[in-house]
Design a protein around this motif. Structure first.
Motif, mmCIF file in Angstrom:
data_model
loop_
_atom_site.group_PDB
_atom_site.id
_atom_site.type_symbol
_atom_site.label_atom_id
_atom_site.label_comp_id
_atom_site.label_asym_id
_atom_site.label_seq_id
_atom_site.Cartn_x
_atom_site.Cartn_y
_atom_site.Cartn_z
ATOM 1 N N PRO A 128 0.823 -1.215 0.000
ATOM 2 C CA PRO A 128 0.000 0.000 0.000
ATOM 3 C C PRO A 128 0.854 1.261 0.000
ATOM 4 C CG PRO A 128 -0.839 -1.587 1.590
ATOM 5 C CD PRO A 128 0.463 -2.125 1.106
ATOM 6 N N ALA A 129 0.419 2.262 -0.703
ATOM 7 C CA ALA A 129 1.139 3.536 -0.744
ATOM 8 C C ALA A 129 1.018 4.250 0.593
ATOM 9 C CB ALA A 129 0.579 4.410 -1.868
ATOM 10 N N GLY A 130 2.011 5.078 0.882
ATOM 11 C CA GLY A 130 1.946 5.925 2.077
ATOM 12 C C GLY A 130 2.476 5.295 3.343
ATOM 13 N N ASP A 135 6.952 0.324 8.713
ATOM 14 C CA ASP A 135 5.691 -0.367 8.449
ATOM 15 C C ASP A 135 5.774 -1.130 7.122
ATOM 16 O OD1 ASP A 135 4.485 0.644 10.767
ATOM 17 O OD2 ASP A 135 3.949 2.497 9.743
ATOM 18 N N ARG A 136 6.432 -0.519 6.130
ATOM 19 C CA ARG A 136 6.614 -1.196 4.847
ATOM 20 C C ARG A 136 7.460 -2.462 5.031
ATOM 21 N NH1 ARG A 136 7.832 3.200 2.150
ATOM 22 N NH2 ARG A 136 10.080 2.989 2.372
ATOM 23 N N LEU A 137 8.489 -2.359 5.867
ATOM 24 C CA LEU A 137 9.332 -3.521 6.135
ATOM 25 C C LEU A 137 8.544 -4.624 6.834
ATOM 26 C CD1 LEU A 137 12.015 -5.020 6.320
ATOM 27 C CD2 LEU A 137 12.586 -3.639 8.334
ATOM 28 N N MET A 138 7.704 -4.260 7.785
ATOM 29 C CA MET A 138 6.909 -5.262 8.504
ATOM 30 C C MET A 138 6.039 -6.057 7.537
ATOM 31 S SD MET A 138 6.276 -6.254 11.752
ATOM 32 C CE MET A 138 6.442 -4.888 12.900
ATOM 33 N N TYR A 169 16.666 -7.946 0.917
ATOM 34 C CA TYR A 169 15.233 -7.780 0.693
ATOM 35 C C TYR A 169 14.672 -6.703 1.624
ATOM 36 C CZ TYR A 169 10.282 -9.453 0.912
ATOM 37 O OH TYR A 169 8.909 -9.583 0.909
ATOM 38 N N SER A 170 15.138 -6.704 2.880
ATOM 39 C CA SER A 170 14.652 -5.747 3.871
ATOM 40 C C SER A 170 15.120 -4.328 3.567
ATOM 41 C CB SER A 170 15.123 -6.164 5.271
ATOM 42 O OG SER A 170 14.587 -7.425 5.624
ATOM 43 N N ILE A 171 16.358 -4.190 3.110
ATOM 44 C CA ILE A 171 16.850 -2.867 2.740
ATOM 45 C C ILE A 171 16.014 -2.312 1.592
ATOM 46 C CG2 ILE A 171 18.824 -1.572 1.861
ATOM 47 C CD1 ILE A 171 19.054 -2.623 4.789
ATOM 48 N N ALA A 172 15.684 -3.170 0.632
ATOM 49 C CA ALA A 172 14.845 -2.735 -0.485
ATOM 50 C C ALA A 172 13.484 -2.262 0.010
ATOM 51 C CB ALA A 172 14.684 -3.879 -1.478
ATOM 52 N N ALA A 173 12.920 -2.978 0.993
ATOM 53 C CA ALA A 173 11.612 -2.583 1.543
ATOM 54 C C ALA A 173 11.719 -1.245 2.277
ATOM 55 C CB ALA A 173 11.084 -3.667 2.478
ATOM 56 N N LEU A 174 12.773 -1.067 3.062
ATOM 57 C CA LEU A 174 12.951 0.187 3.800
ATOM 58 C C LEU A 174 13.077 1.377 2.854
ATOM 59 C CD1 LEU A 174 15.479 -0.946 6.568
ATOM 60 C CD2 LEU A 174 13.177 -0.042 6.976
ATOM 61 N N LEU A 175 13.770 1.169 1.732
ATOM 62 C CA LEU A 175 14.022 2.272 0.789
ATOM 63 C C LEU A 175 12.984 2.348 -0.315
ATOM 64 C CD1 LEU A 175 17.892 1.837 0.398
ATOM 65 C CD2 LEU A 175 16.661 3.415 1.915
ATOM 66 N N ASP A 349 12.419 10.086 9.205
ATOM 67 C CA ASP A 349 12.600 8.684 9.608
ATOM 68 C C ASP A 349 13.944 8.106 9.199
ATOM 69 O OD1 ASP A 349 10.026 8.634 10.688
ATOM 70 O OD2 ASP A 349 9.126 7.840 8.866
ATOM 71 N N SER A 350 14.842 8.889 8.605
ATOM 72 C CA SER A 350 16.082 8.302 8.108
ATOM 73 C C SER A 350 16.990 7.829 9.240
ATOM 74 C CB SER A 350 16.828 9.285 7.203
ATOM 75 O OG SER A 350 17.089 10.492 7.878
ATOM 76 N N GLY A 351 16.978 8.540 10.391
ATOM 77 C CA GLY A 351 17.808 8.102 11.508
ATOM 78 C C GLY A 351 17.449 6.699 11.961
#
Length: 389
Positions: A128-130, A135-138, A169-175, A349-351
């Motif tokens: 989902p967008a936004g 949350d995207r990583l979860m 995979y997780s780094i891709a989700a975070l970014l 949220d970058s920190g």
């Protein structure tokens, strides 16, 4: 030698502000000594009562219990020393000088071969967008079995490869990007569009955030792994604990008050106003490091050397001195991450995103170590409620 003073149950409970049942539970746990009194009544050591009262007051101020008591499990991963975390015998602040997160992952995971070689998974499904990065990583981690039919494997031969794939995979989700073989600090720097000096600080921050012994999120990941939950589920457990404002999101709280600091701000006045309102200073002080947080000192030293002409960085020594004068506290790693975010104008949220990207390496290491252990983690609680007559 002074004569011990003893209190009645009513007096001891009143001084602690607890019910008698709680007082008796403290006695059963060895926190308060008791002796026989008149009749069938017991008397309670006043020194123990006041010592426990002082500890409870400290817990109320910090929101945490002090780290006391016996260690709850054995680990070969990380030692917390006065000069910072030590990863399998290597000082993290030394590794931060040149190492990448992938190198530290290989060290923590005790990998013989490079688990990252040619190990690039497919990206997360459309989400989902936004969504915020964590949350995207979860959601992405929950969807991991859609692309990996061996997601539930516990085969030791495969787990390190799964760890490397899950980290990318997780780094891709975070970014919110596709997984690539590029070093993780380069991926983050490219996503944020920052300079080479910022990229170097991101690299060092990832290394210093990789693990910190049995912190809350690492323990959560280990608890899940001890039940033989799959690796992606153990990471979800760690991430759930990490999202709280007392852990991974602590840099957000430091970022919030740092936003008040402008080139024209009277820094001492800003901090004095917080002190006068009874507010804490997020990003300063640490539950484990009684003196200074070596991870913060390492990152702030790099920042001061590489961005000496930056208006905010020029005022950092003044800010740190004012915090020490007014609050008596040195900066911790959350402040260092917030300072990096402010200096380079990194996204919201970058920190905590950088912190999370680094710490996932540690969660994987703890899960791998726990899979090799036979026992299930099942601590016991100290019951302090009402008891039957």
């Amino acid at each position: 030698m002074s004569t011990p003073i003893y209190l009645s149950a009513r007096e001891a409970a009143a001084e602690l502000g607890v019910q008698p049942a709680t007082l008796y539970a403290y006695v059963s746990r060895g926190l308060i000594a008791s002796v026989a009194g008149p009749g069938k009544k017991r008397r309670y050591d006043a020194a123990d009562v006041r010592r426990l009262k002082g500890r409870k007051a400290s817990e109320d101020q910090t929101g945490s219990r002090p780290l006391t008591g016996d260690p709850v499990l054995e680990t070969e991963l990380t030692l917390i020393a006065e000069n910072g975390p030590v990863y399998r015998g290597r000082l993290a602040t030394d590794l931060a000088a040149t190492s990448t997160l992938e190198t530290v992952a290989t060290l923590l995971w005790d990998s013989g071969d490079d688990p990252f070689a040619k190990n690039v998974p497919e990206g997360p499904p459309e989400l989902p967008a936004g969504l915020a990065p964590l949350d995207r990583l979860m959601m992405a981690l929950a969807a991991w079995p859609l692309q990996d039919r061996a997601a539930y494997t516990l085969a030791p031969r495969l787990l390190q490869l799964k760890g490397a794939a899950l980290l990318r995979y997780s780094i891709a989700a975070l970014l919110d990007q596709e997984p690539v073989a590029t070093p993780i600090h380069t991926q983050i720097a490219n996503a944020y569009g920052v300079s080479a000096s910022a990229k170097n600080l991101i690299r060092a921050a990832l290394v210093l955030c990789a693990d910190h012994e049995l912190n809350t999120s690492a323990f959560a990941a280990r608890c899940a792994a001890s039940t033989r939950a799959p690796l992606h589920a153990a990471l979800i457990s760690g991430l759930g604990a990490f999202t709280g404002p007392r852990h991974g999101a602590a840099s957000d709280r430091a970022t919030a008050w740092l936003a008040e600091i402008t080139p024209d701000s009277d820094i001492e006045m800003v901090l004095a106003d917080r002190l006068g309102r009874g507010e804490s200073l997020p990003g300063f002080g640490h539950l484990i490091y009684q003196e200074r947080d070596p991870r913060a000192d390492c990152l702030l030293d790099i920042l001061l050397r590489t961005e000496a002409g930056h208006p905010f960085v020029e005022r950092l020594p003044v800010l740190i001195k004012a915090a020490d004068n007014l609050f008596g506290l040195p900066p911790n790693v959350d402040f260092a991450l917030a300072a990096i975010q402010k200096t380079y104008g990194l996204p919201k949220d970058s920190g905590k995103t950088i912190f999370c990207a680094g710490r996932m390496t540690g969660w994987i290491a703890h899960a791998l170590e726990q899979y090799a252990a036979h026992e299930k983690i099942r601590p016991r609680a100290a019951y302090v409620g009402e008891r039957p007559e």
